[in-house]
Scaffold this motif. Sequence first.
Motif, PDB file in Angstrom:
ATOM      1  N   LEU A   7       0.844  -1.190   0.000  1.00  0.00           N
ATOM      2  CA  LEU A   7       0.000   0.000   0.000  1.00  0.00           C
ATOM      3  C   LEU A   7       0.883   1.244   0.000  1.00  0.00           C
ATOM      4  O   LEU A   7       1.690   1.426   0.918  1.00  0.00           O
ATOM      5  CB  LEU A   7      -0.894  -0.003   1.249  1.00  0.00           C
ATOM      6  CG  LEU A   7      -1.849   1.165   1.404  1.00  0.00           C
ATOM      7  CD1 LEU A   7      -2.922   1.111   0.328  1.00  0.00           C
ATOM      8  CD2 LEU A   7      -2.490   1.124   2.775  1.00  0.00           C
ATOM      9  N   PRO A   8       0.768   2.090  -1.026  1.00  0.00           N
ATOM     10  CA  PRO A   8       1.556   3.328  -0.996  1.00  0.00           C
ATOM     11  C   PRO A   8       1.015   4.258   0.085  1.00  0.00           C
ATOM     12  O   PRO A   8      -0.197   4.432   0.209  1.00  0.00           O
ATOM     13  CB  PRO A   8       1.379   3.917  -2.389  1.00  0.00           C
ATOM     14  CG  PRO A   8       0.225   3.205  -3.003  1.00  0.00           C
ATOM     15  CD  PRO A   8      -0.040   1.961  -2.210  1.00  0.00           C
ATOM     16  N   ILE A   9       1.918   4.812   0.865  1.00  0.00           N
ATOM     17  CA  ILE A   9       1.527   5.672   1.977  1.00  0.00           C
ATOM     18  C   ILE A   9       2.180   7.040   1.819  1.00  0.00           C
ATOM     19  O   ILE A   9       3.383   7.130   1.577  1.00  0.00           O
ATOM     20  CB  ILE A   9       1.977   5.062   3.326  1.00  0.00           C
ATOM     21  CG1 ILE A   9       1.234   3.770   3.606  1.00  0.00           C
ATOM     22  CG2 ILE A   9       1.813   6.036   4.482  1.00  0.00           C
ATOM     23  CD1 ILE A   9      -0.238   3.945   3.870  1.00  0.00           C
ATOM     24  N   ASP A  10       1.394   8.086   1.960  1.00  0.00           N
ATOM     25  CA  ASP A  10       1.934   9.439   2.037  1.00  0.00           C
ATOM     26  C   ASP A  10       2.129   9.730   3.518  1.00  0.00           C
ATOM     27  O   ASP A  10       1.166   9.974   4.251  1.00  0.00           O
ATOM     28  CB  ASP A  10       0.974  10.434   1.404  1.00  0.00           C
ATOM     29  CG  ASP A  10       1.519  11.853   1.391  1.00  0.00           C
ATOM     30  OD1 ASP A  10       2.466  12.147   2.163  1.00  0.00           O
ATOM     31  OD2 ASP A  10       0.988  12.672   0.626  1.00  0.00           O
ATOM     32  N   ILE A  11       3.359   9.653   3.959  1.00  0.00           N
ATOM     33  CA  ILE A  11       3.670   9.766   5.385  1.00  0.00           C
ATOM     34  C   ILE A  11       3.229  11.114   5.953  1.00  0.00           C
ATOM     35  O   ILE A  11       2.948  11.228   7.141  1.00  0.00           O
ATOM     36  CB  ILE A  11       5.173   9.481   5.630  1.00  0.00           C
ATOM     37  CG1 ILE A  11       5.398   8.965   7.040  1.00  0.00           C
ATOM     38  CG2 ILE A  11       6.026  10.673   5.336  1.00  0.00           C
ATOM     39  CD1 ILE A  11       4.930   7.567   7.257  1.00  0.00           C
ATOM     40  N   SER A  12       3.098  12.117   5.091  1.00  0.00           N
ATOM     41  CA  SER A  12       2.664  13.431   5.578  1.00  0.00           C
ATOM     42  C   SER A  12       1.199  13.421   6.009  1.00  0.00           C
ATOM     43  O   SER A  12       0.748  14.316   6.708  1.00  0.00           O
ATOM     44  CB  SER A  12       2.885  14.500   4.505  1.00  0.00           C
ATOM     45  OG  SER A  12       2.007  14.291   3.416  1.00  0.00           O
ATOM     46  N   GLU A  13       0.446  12.406   5.603  1.00  0.00           N
ATOM     47  CA  GLU A  13      -0.958  12.314   5.974  1.00  0.00           C
ATOM     48  C   GLU A  13      -1.179  11.580   7.290  1.00  0.00           C
ATOM     49  O   GLU A  13      -2.303  11.457   7.759  1.00  0.00           O
ATOM     50  CB  GLU A  13      -1.747  11.609   4.868  1.00  0.00           C
ATOM     51  CG  GLU A  13      -1.778  12.404   3.574  1.00  0.00           C
ATOM     52  CD  GLU A  13      -2.479  11.667   2.457  1.00  0.00           C
ATOM     53  OE1 GLU A  13      -3.012  10.566   2.685  1.00  0.00           O
ATOM     54  OE2 GLU A  13      -2.499  12.210   1.332  1.00  0.00           O
ATOM     55  N   ILE A  14      -0.103  11.074   7.896  1.00  0.00           N
ATOM     56  CA  ILE A  14      -0.219  10.338   9.145  1.00  0.00           C
ATOM     57  C   ILE A  14       0.180  11.261  10.287  1.00  0.00           C
ATOM     58  O   ILE A  14       1.280  11.826  10.269  1.00  0.00           O
ATOM     59  CB  ILE A  14       0.659   9.077   9.122  1.00  0.00           C
ATOM     60  CG1 ILE A  14       0.199   8.231   7.956  1.00  0.00           C
ATOM     61  CG2 ILE A  14       0.637   8.369  10.449  1.00  0.00           C
ATOM     62  CD1 ILE A  14       0.720   6.890   7.859  1.00  0.00           C
ATOM     63  N   VAL A  26       2.130   1.032  10.091  1.00  0.00           N
ATOM     64  CA  VAL A  26       1.508   1.928   9.123  1.00  0.00           C
ATOM     65  C   VAL A  26       1.667   1.311   7.736  1.00  0.00           C
ATOM     66  O   VAL A  26       2.684   0.694   7.428  1.00  0.00           O
ATOM     67  CB  VAL A  26       2.112   3.353   9.196  1.00  0.00           C
ATOM     68  CG1 VAL A  26       3.573   3.360   8.831  1.00  0.00           C
ATOM     69  CG2 VAL A  26       1.337   4.334   8.355  1.00  0.00           C
ATOM     70  N   GLY A  27       0.612   1.443   6.929  1.00  0.00           N
ATOM     71  CA  GLY A  27       0.662   0.873   5.588  1.00  0.00           C
ATOM     72  C   GLY A  27       0.842  -0.636   5.627  1.00  0.00           C
ATOM     73  O   GLY A  27       0.455  -1.305   6.593  1.00  0.00           O
ATOM     74  N   THR A  28       1.428  -1.181   4.584  1.00  0.00           N
ATOM     75  CA  THR A  28       1.718  -2.618   4.549  1.00  0.00           C
ATOM     76  C   THR A  28       2.888  -2.864   5.485  1.00  0.00           C
ATOM     77  O   THR A  28       3.950  -2.275   5.327  1.00  0.00           O
ATOM     78  CB  THR A  28       2.054  -3.066   3.116  1.00  0.00           C
ATOM     79  OG1 THR A  28       0.950  -2.720   2.268  1.00  0.00           O
ATOM     80  CG2 THR A  28       2.311  -4.560   3.054  1.00  0.00           C
ATOM     81  N   ASN A 146      -2.617  -5.055   5.716  1.00  0.00           N
ATOM     82  CA  ASN A 146      -2.890  -3.964   4.782  1.00  0.00           C
ATOM     83  C   ASN A 146      -2.293  -4.204   3.397  1.00  0.00           C
ATOM     84  O   ASN A 146      -1.717  -3.302   2.793  1.00  0.00           O
ATOM     85  CB  ASN A 146      -2.402  -2.623   5.355  1.00  0.00           C
ATOM     86  CG  ASN A 146      -2.944  -2.357   6.735  1.00  0.00           C
ATOM     87  OD1 ASN A 146      -4.119  -2.551   6.987  1.00  0.00           O
ATOM     88  ND2 ASN A 146      -2.075  -1.941   7.642  1.00  0.00           N
ATOM     89  N   LEU A 147      -2.444  -5.431   2.895  1.00  0.00           N
ATOM     90  CA  LEU A 147      -2.006  -5.713   1.528  1.00  0.00           C
ATOM     91  C   LEU A 147      -2.944  -5.028   0.541  1.00  0.00           C
ATOM     92  O   LEU A 147      -4.153  -4.988   0.746  1.00  0.00           O
ATOM     93  CB  LEU A 147      -1.987  -7.223   1.275  1.00  0.00           C
ATOM     94  CG  LEU A 147      -0.912  -8.003   2.026  1.00  0.00           C
ATOM     95  CD1 LEU A 147      -1.121  -9.504   1.850  1.00  0.00           C
ATOM     96  CD2 LEU A 147       0.480  -7.593   1.573  1.00  0.00           C
ATOM     97  N   ALA A 148      -2.392  -4.530  -0.535  1.00  0.00           N
ATOM     98  CA  ALA A 148      -3.157  -3.821  -1.559  1.00  0.00           C
ATOM     99  C   ALA A 148      -3.220  -4.654  -2.843  1.00  0.00           C
ATOM    100  O   ALA A 148      -2.497  -5.646  -2.983  1.00  0.00           O
ATOM    101  CB  ALA A 148      -2.512  -2.470  -1.841  1.00  0.00           C
ATOM    102  N   ASN A 149      -4.079  -4.265  -3.753  1.00  0.00           N
ATOM    103  CA  ASN A 149      -4.192  -4.846  -5.096  1.00  0.00           C
ATOM    104  C   ASN A 149      -4.602  -6.317  -5.116  1.00  0.00           C
ATOM    105  O   ASN A 149      -4.383  -7.002  -6.116  1.00  0.00           O
ATOM    106  CB  ASN A 149      -2.885  -4.642  -5.882  1.00  0.00           C
ATOM    107  CG  ASN A 149      -2.565  -3.182  -6.052  1.00  0.00           C
ATOM    108  OD1 ASN A 149      -3.449  -2.365  -6.277  1.00  0.00           O
ATOM    109  ND2 ASN A 149      -1.300  -2.838  -5.898  1.00  0.00           N
ATOM    110  N   ILE A 150      -5.194  -6.797  -4.051  1.00  0.00           N
ATOM    111  CA  ILE A 150      -5.620  -8.198  -4.015  1.00  0.00           C
ATOM    112  C   ILE A 150      -6.719  -8.479  -5.057  1.00  0.00           C
ATOM    113  O   ILE A 150      -6.681  -9.533  -5.701  1.00  0.00           O
ATOM    114  CB  ILE A 150      -6.062  -8.608  -2.594  1.00  0.00           C
ATOM    115  CG1 ILE A 150      -4.913  -8.388  -1.598  1.00  0.00           C
ATOM    116  CG2 ILE A 150      -6.542 -10.043  -2.568  1.00  0.00           C
ATOM    117  CD1 ILE A 150      -3.646  -9.156  -1.888  1.00  0.00           C
ATOM    118  N   PRO A 151      -7.674  -7.574  -5.293  1.00  0.00           N
ATOM    119  CA  PRO A 151      -8.665  -7.853  -6.352  1.00  0.00           C
ATOM    120  C   PRO A 151      -8.012  -8.070  -7.718  1.00  0.00           C
ATOM    121  O   PRO A 151      -8.441  -8.939  -8.490  1.00  0.00           O
ATOM    122  CB  PRO A 151      -9.560  -6.610  -6.343  1.00  0.00           C
ATOM    123  CG  PRO A 151      -9.481  -6.126  -4.928  1.00  0.00           C
ATOM    124  CD  PRO A 151      -8.040  -6.368  -4.531  1.00  0.00           C
TER     125      PRO A 151
END
Length: 188
Positions: A7-14, A26-28, A146-151
């Motif tokens: 999962l790409p995370i924008d650390i500035s949003e945390i 945080v994130g994956t 928090n794995l992404a892109n599973i679909p």
Amino acid sequence: MLLDLSLPIDISEIPNDDPGHALGHVGTHFDVMEGRFPIDSFRTSGILVDISRIRDREVEIADLDGYAVPEGAMVIFHTGFMAELGYGLGEYNRQSANLSDALVNFLLLDRKVKLIGVDAAGIQKPKKHLAVDMLCASHNVFVVENLANIPELLRANPSALTVYTMPLSYRGLTGLPCRVLAEYADAG
């Protein structure tokens, strides 16, 4: 083909005061719970198990019927929560894969998996989250949340899957941010 499950995370949003962020959650990430990631878990065979239709009960061993879980594999559970609820939002943090204790023990003791992955905040409900992560870590098995892109991986329907999992080499954290890549043959 390679598919990034991180999962790409924008650390500035945390928020800086988020206690999970300070501990690596945080994130994956892996829940290592003071364990050490074994280098031989970097590359594993993988199996994708779709449990997205199970909502009103725990996921049991019988729900693995039709899935061959190889010893030493990474089992990736598709809950659908990330796609449905969005990462990090209130309801997302209260959802989990809800694996039964019997299923977790089966994966750890009978199948001797190396990793358990999920597109959700955890593999059991929040009140059991810490205990199951500790149990897994005590068997040198780590939960990747928090794995992404599973679909997208489900649509590819790979017959063989190799998973590369690369945690950062930090010490003193209970969670390790990581990159997870799935390699599979293109069915098309």
